[in-house]
Design a protein around this motif. Structure first.
Motif, PDB file in Angstrom:
ATOM      1  N   SER A  21       0.733  -1.182  -0.001  1.00 18.29           N
ATOM      2  CA  SER A  21       0.037  -0.107   0.009  1.00 18.29           C
ATOM      3  C   SER A  21       0.873   1.338  -0.165  1.00 18.29           C
ATOM      4  O   SER A  21       0.586   2.469  -0.391  1.00 18.29           O
ATOM      5  CB  SER A  21      -0.825   0.012   1.273  1.00 18.29           C
ATOM      6  OG  SER A  21      -0.144   0.133   2.499  1.00 18.29           O
ATOM      7  N   VAL A  55      -7.015   0.904  -4.309  1.00 20.05           N
ATOM      8  CA  VAL A  55      -6.485  -0.420  -4.046  1.00 20.05           C
ATOM      9  C   VAL A  55      -5.593  -0.475  -2.839  1.00 20.05           C
ATOM     10  O   VAL A  55      -5.494  -1.305  -2.069  1.00 20.05           O
ATOM     11  CB  VAL A  55      -5.799  -1.034  -5.141  1.00 20.05           C
ATOM     12  CG1 VAL A  55      -5.109  -2.255  -5.002  1.00 20.05           C
ATOM     13  CG2 VAL A  55      -6.628  -1.421  -6.381  1.00 20.05           C
ATOM     14  N   GLU A  59      -6.006  -2.479   0.849  1.00 21.45           N
ATOM     15  CA  GLU A  59      -4.589  -3.171   1.244  1.00 21.45           C
ATOM     16  C   GLU A  59      -4.391  -2.830   2.846  1.00 21.45           C
ATOM     17  O   GLU A  59      -3.926  -3.802   3.630  1.00 21.45           O
ATOM     18  CB  GLU A  59      -3.570  -2.909   0.351  1.00 21.45           C
ATOM     19  CG  GLU A  59      -3.567  -3.680  -0.964  1.00 21.45           C
ATOM     20  CD  GLU A  59      -2.436  -3.416  -1.692  1.00 21.45           C
ATOM     21  OE1 GLU A  59      -2.344  -4.151  -2.859  1.00 21.45           O
ATOM     22  OE2 GLU A  59      -1.942  -2.366  -1.560  1.00 21.45           O
ATOM     23  N   LEU A  82      -8.618 -11.155  -2.043  1.00 26.65           N
ATOM     24  CA  LEU A  82      -7.863 -10.002  -2.464  1.00 26.65           C
ATOM     25  C   LEU A  82      -6.612 -10.670  -3.361  1.00 26.65           C
ATOM     26  O   LEU A  82      -6.264 -10.233  -4.309  1.00 26.65           O
ATOM     27  CB  LEU A  82      -7.176  -9.202  -1.398  1.00 26.65           C
ATOM     28  CG  LEU A  82      -6.217  -8.145  -1.805  1.00 26.65           C
ATOM     29  CD1 LEU A  82      -7.061  -6.886  -2.583  1.00 26.65           C
ATOM     30  CD2 LEU A  82      -5.536  -7.478  -0.499  1.00 26.65           C
ATOM     31  N   TYR A  89      -5.674  -9.731 -12.018  1.00 29.64           N
ATOM     32  CA  TYR A  89      -5.213  -8.405 -12.409  1.00 29.64           C
ATOM     33  C   TYR A  89      -3.803  -8.494 -13.374  1.00 29.64           C
ATOM     34  O   TYR A  89      -3.633  -8.111 -14.156  1.00 29.64           O
ATOM     35  CB  TYR A  89      -4.886  -7.480 -11.225  1.00 29.64           C
ATOM     36  CG  TYR A  89      -3.952  -6.237 -11.685  1.00 29.64           C
ATOM     37  CD1 TYR A  89      -4.460  -5.494 -12.305  1.00 29.64           C
ATOM     38  CD2 TYR A  89      -2.834  -6.143 -11.059  1.00 29.64           C
ATOM     39  CE1 TYR A  89      -3.693  -3.936 -12.699  1.00 29.64           C
ATOM     40  CE2 TYR A  89      -2.197  -5.181 -11.624  1.00 29.64           C
ATOM     41  CZ  TYR A  89      -2.383  -3.899 -12.318  1.00 29.64           C
ATOM     42  OH  TYR A  89      -1.560  -3.253 -12.507  1.00 29.64           O
TER      43      TYR A  89
END
Length: 279
Positions: A21, A55, A59, A82, A89
């Protein structure tokens, strides 16, 4: 022992998610990082940065919740979801935008490779292990064996993270270069441009602005002990030139410096440290 390992997975996952993150939420170049990822193609250029930050926020929130009792089952299931999302992704990026940056963790830019899939897969395994824990990580004292297993797991995460190569892999490569003397037996005393480029690509200065570069090497010249190498760049949608100062006669990637200069005004837009003064 397996129960202790399962309980400790929450700590491992939390550490990875906090690091992941960080690059999505902190620093002046978050927007540039977002635009280098496949999110630009997936949600559009204008929405890439907000999606990137969102996102990162998810996280960070999940990382914090994994550290807090008592509902680790629900949190570990969220970590599984996740992880599956990360794998999806990465698959999309590899197919639809293979030249895009992963944007996965930290502040460094790294392409999607088998290591990216390996890390996401390992995160999925860790989340699945956490879901099988029958107690929270803070509710029992782990034994030496459980700690050793988790230490190996952490080392696997490090080995699969291209963003961390500068802390262990690059020093090893640097040592190899010093031991093998790459400039030995050259035909002249001139240093090939490829040698300077090799050093430049392994420098923290290059990694800091890699997301802003828009060309290969555009020009280069030597002044004293330094070789200056320039690239076309873009900074806040302004046309610019990135100029690197690379040690010419020694291999010291940590000494590479960079400045980004506006092409129209000549203003220095970005310079983490002062360029060295030529000898």
């Amino acid at each position: 022992m397996m129960g202790q390992v399962a309980a400790l997975q929450a700590l491992v996952i939390s550490a990875l998610l906090v690091w992941s993150s960080y690059g999505k939420l902190v620093g002046p170049l978050v927007g540039a990082r977002a635009r280098r990822t496949a999110l630009k193609r997936f949600v559009g250029e204008d929405r890439a940065e907000p999606a990137f930050r969102a996102v990162g926020a998810v996280e960070l929130l999940l990382a914090a919740s994994l550290l807090l009792p008592p509902v680790w089952k629900v949190e570990s299931l969220a970590a599984i979801a996740l992880s599956v999302g990360f794998l999806g992704y990465l698959t999309y990026t590899r197919i639809a935008a293979p030249d895009s940056s992963c944007g996965c963790a930290g502040s460094a830019m790294a392409p999607v490779t088998w290591r990216s899939f390996g890390r996401a897969g390992l995160l999925l395994v860790a989340a699945a292990g956490a879901s099988m824990a029958d107690t929270g990580w803070a509710m029992s004292l782990p034994g030496a064996t459980a700690i050793a297993v988790v230490a190996v797991e952490v080392m696997l995460f490090v080995a699969l993270s291209a963003e961390l190569d500068r802390y262990w892999l690059l020093p090893l490569r640097r040592l190899k270069v010093r031991l093998t003397h790459p400039l030995a037996n050259t035909a002249s005393y001139g240093v090939p441009l490829a040698t300077s480029e090799h050093q430049l690509l392994r420098s923290s200065a290059y990694r800091a602005v890699n997301a802003l570069l828009r060309s290969g090497i555009r020009d280069h010249w030597d002044e004293g002990d330094w070789r200056f190498i320039s690239y076309t760049a873009s900074y806040d949608d302004r046309e610019a030139t990135a100029v690197f100062a690379v040690p010419r006669l020694r291999y010291e990637p940590d000494e590479v410096r960079v400045a980004i200069v506006d092409d129209e005004s000549g203003e220095t837009l970005y310079r983490p440290t002062l360029l060295p003064v030529p000898a």
